[in-house]
Motif scaffolding. Structure first.
Motif, PDB file in Angstrom:
ATOM      1  N   LEU A 206      82.592  61.485  81.503  1.00  0.00           N
ATOM      2  CA  LEU A 206      83.052  60.826  82.725  1.00  0.00           C
ATOM      3  C   LEU A 206      84.570  60.952  82.779  1.00  0.00           C
ATOM      4  O   LEU A 206      85.287  60.357  81.965  1.00  0.00           O
ATOM      5  CB  LEU A 206      82.622  59.359  82.730  1.00  0.00           C
ATOM      6  CG  LEU A 206      81.125  59.115  82.482  1.00  0.00           C
ATOM      7  CD1 LEU A 206      80.827  57.627  82.439  1.00  0.00           C
ATOM      8  CD2 LEU A 206      80.283  59.801  83.552  1.00  0.00           C
ATOM      9  N   VAL A 207      85.068  61.753  83.728  1.00  0.00           N
ATOM     10  CA  VAL A 207      86.495  62.067  83.816  1.00  0.00           C
ATOM     11  C   VAL A 207      87.248  60.876  84.397  1.00  0.00           C
ATOM     12  O   VAL A 207      86.892  60.354  85.462  1.00  0.00           O
ATOM     13  CB  VAL A 207      86.723  63.321  84.664  1.00  0.00           C
ATOM     14  CG1 VAL A 207      88.211  63.640  84.760  1.00  0.00           C
ATOM     15  CG2 VAL A 207      85.963  64.506  84.074  1.00  0.00           C
ATOM     16  N   LEU A 208      88.318  60.442  83.702  1.00  0.00           N
ATOM     17  CA  LEU A 208      89.144  59.317  84.109  1.00  0.00           C
ATOM     18  C   LEU A 208      90.578  59.800  84.359  1.00  0.00           C
ATOM     19  O   LEU A 208      90.936  60.923  83.975  1.00  0.00           O
ATOM     20  CB  LEU A 208      89.136  58.238  83.016  1.00  0.00           C
ATOM     21  CG  LEU A 208      87.763  57.673  82.625  1.00  0.00           C
ATOM     22  CD1 LEU A 208      87.914  56.682  81.488  1.00  0.00           C
ATOM     23  CD2 LEU A 208      87.079  57.031  83.824  1.00  0.00           C
ATOM     24  N   PRO A 209      91.422  58.976  84.967  1.00  0.00           N
ATOM     25  CA  PRO A 209      92.822  59.387  85.184  1.00  0.00           C
ATOM     26  C   PRO A 209      93.591  59.498  83.873  1.00  0.00           C
ATOM     27  O   PRO A 209      93.136  59.050  82.816  1.00  0.00           O
ATOM     28  CB  PRO A 209      93.385  58.257  86.065  1.00  0.00           C
ATOM     29  CG  PRO A 209      92.213  57.523  86.601  1.00  0.00           C
ATOM     30  CD  PRO A 209      91.117  57.691  85.607  1.00  0.00           C
ATOM     31  N   TYR A 210      94.782  60.116  83.978  1.00  0.00           N
ATOM     32  CA  TYR A 210      95.742  60.216  82.865  1.00  0.00           C
ATOM     33  C   TYR A 210      95.151  60.938  81.657  1.00  0.00           C
ATOM     34  O   TYR A 210      95.399  60.557  80.514  1.00  0.00           O
ATOM     35  CB  TYR A 210      96.247  58.825  82.460  1.00  0.00           C
ATOM     36  CG  TYR A 210      96.828  58.046  83.606  1.00  0.00           C
ATOM     37  CD1 TYR A 210      98.023  58.420  84.191  1.00  0.00           C
ATOM     38  CD2 TYR A 210      96.157  56.932  84.120  1.00  0.00           C
ATOM     39  CE1 TYR A 210      98.559  57.700  85.263  1.00  0.00           C
ATOM     40  CE2 TYR A 210      96.676  56.214  85.186  1.00  0.00           C
ATOM     41  CZ  TYR A 210      97.883  56.602  85.752  1.00  0.00           C
ATOM     42  OH  TYR A 210      98.392  55.893  86.804  1.00  0.00           O
ATOM     43  N   ASN A 211      94.333  61.968  81.903  1.00  0.00           N
ATOM     44  CA  ASN A 211      93.804  62.853  80.854  1.00  0.00           C
ATOM     45  C   ASN A 211      92.792  62.167  79.931  1.00  0.00           C
ATOM     46  O   ASN A 211      92.513  62.682  78.846  1.00  0.00           O
ATOM     47  CB  ASN A 211      94.939  63.442  80.010  1.00  0.00           C
ATOM     48  CG  ASN A 211      95.894  64.275  80.826  1.00  0.00           C
ATOM     49  OD1 ASN A 211      95.480  65.032  81.703  1.00  0.00           O
ATOM     50  ND2 ASN A 211      97.182  64.134  80.562  1.00  0.00           N
ATOM     51  N   PHE A 212      92.262  61.040  80.338  1.00  0.00           N
ATOM     52  CA  PHE A 212      91.251  60.351  79.537  1.00  0.00           C
ATOM     53  C   PHE A 212      89.852  60.676  80.069  1.00  0.00           C
ATOM     54  O   PHE A 212      89.671  61.040  81.245  1.00  0.00           O
ATOM     55  CB  PHE A 212      91.460  58.834  79.569  1.00  0.00           C
ATOM     56  CG  PHE A 212      92.577  58.352  78.701  1.00  0.00           C
ATOM     57  CD1 PHE A 212      92.387  58.145  77.347  1.00  0.00           C
ATOM     58  CD2 PHE A 212      93.830  58.106  79.237  1.00  0.00           C
ATOM     59  CE1 PHE A 212      93.420  57.706  76.537  1.00  0.00           C
ATOM     60  CE2 PHE A 212      94.877  57.664  78.444  1.00  0.00           C
ATOM     61  CZ  PHE A 212      94.677  57.457  77.089  1.00  0.00           C
ATOM     62  N   SER A 213      88.865  60.533  79.191  1.00  0.00           N
ATOM     63  CA  SER A 213      87.465  60.657  79.600  1.00  0.00           C
ATOM     64  C   SER A 213      86.608  59.850  78.629  1.00  0.00           C
ATOM     65  O   SER A 213      87.026  59.564  77.503  1.00  0.00           O
ATOM     66  CB  SER A 213      87.021  62.123  79.622  1.00  0.00           C
ATOM     67  OG  SER A 213      87.132  62.696  78.336  1.00  0.00           O
TER      68      SER A 213
END
Length: 256
Positions: A88-95
């Motif tokens: 699940l792709v999240l903002p600021y290069n997090f997942s």
């Protein structure tokens, strides 16, 4: 007549002034504009907008679970891991990654016993061949570092829930019947059995993992280590006996 000529002259002068001002607004100020504006190689900086996505992958790999007591390693197992994951792709290069996988592993353990009631008190061996099948549900937090357009490095951490499906112990005793009888009298199983059904081990095993890897296009390689958090012994043979399952893994993933 003179008044009309004067009015026409004023109107013409105003129109010329407005046209000249408009032309000046279309041209950059040579003294205030950034000089990079005139660089023919300059490229417009396009800010990437975040978009949520769910990225599905299939994963295969190798693992080495270890059953660890407080002061030593009780058993090494060697296994294969296969399943599906979703990022699940999240903002600021997090997942966030989760999924459902299966791990099938095999291990060999030798227990040394001596019949304290026997005259010679000779040590005999009880061979354990363990076949373990677990369902794995990871919940990992990833941080991605872009190296090139399609190449990323990443690190991850997070828990993993392992649910034991079977832990079959194939026992091959190498001892006289008198020692076998003595073990059975003291509650030690000497015949093949499932250690979950016999209530020797807990099915639920919670781990915390750390790892890193690299992604290229649709491919991902990662390695990590999982630390067992809970005691998996359900009925201990020895007083205050505890055992945790730790282990490393190396997996390969392909994004669908």
């Amino acid at each position: 007549m003179k008044i009309r000529i004067l009015l026409l002259f004023l109107i013409l002068a105003c129109n010329i002034t407005l046209l000249h001002a408009q032309e000046n607004n279309d041209m950059p100020d040579l003294y205030t504009t950034n000089q990079d504006f005139f660089d023919p190689t300059r490229k417009e900086v396009v800010k990437e907008d975040y978009q949520f996505a769910a990225l599905w992958s299939i994963e295969v790999g190798v693992t080495q679970p270890t059953h660890r007591t407080e002061d030593t390693t009780a058993m090494f197992l060697h296994g294969l891991r296969v399943g599906a994951t979703v990022d699940l792709v999240l903002p600021y290069n997090f997942s966030i990654q989760t999924g459902a996988l299966l791990t099938l592993s095999y291990g060999l353990n030798k227990q040394h016993w001596a019949n304290v009631n026997a005259e010679d008190a000779q040590i005999h061996i009880l061979n354990h061949n363990i076949i373990q099948l677990q369902a794995n549900i990871p919940v990992r937090a990833y941080y991605n570092i872009k190296v090139q357009k399609k190449v990323h490095l990443f690190i991850y951490t997070g828990p993993q829930l392992n649910i034991g499906l079977t832990n079959y112990d194939i026992i091959k005793p190498n001892m006289p019947s008198s020692t076998l009888d003595w073990l059975q009298e003291n509650g030690i199983l000497t015949t093949s059995h499932d250690r979950y059904i016999s209530k020797q081990l807990h099915r639920c095993n919670i781990q915390w993992g750390l790892g890193a890897g690299v992604k290229w296009s649709k491919y991902r390689i990662q390695a990590g280590y999982d630390f067992g958090l809970n005691n998996i012994i359900r009925n201990s043979v020895l007083p205050n006996q505890k055992m945790h399952e730790w282990g490393w893994l190396c997996t390969f993933s392909y994004k669908l």
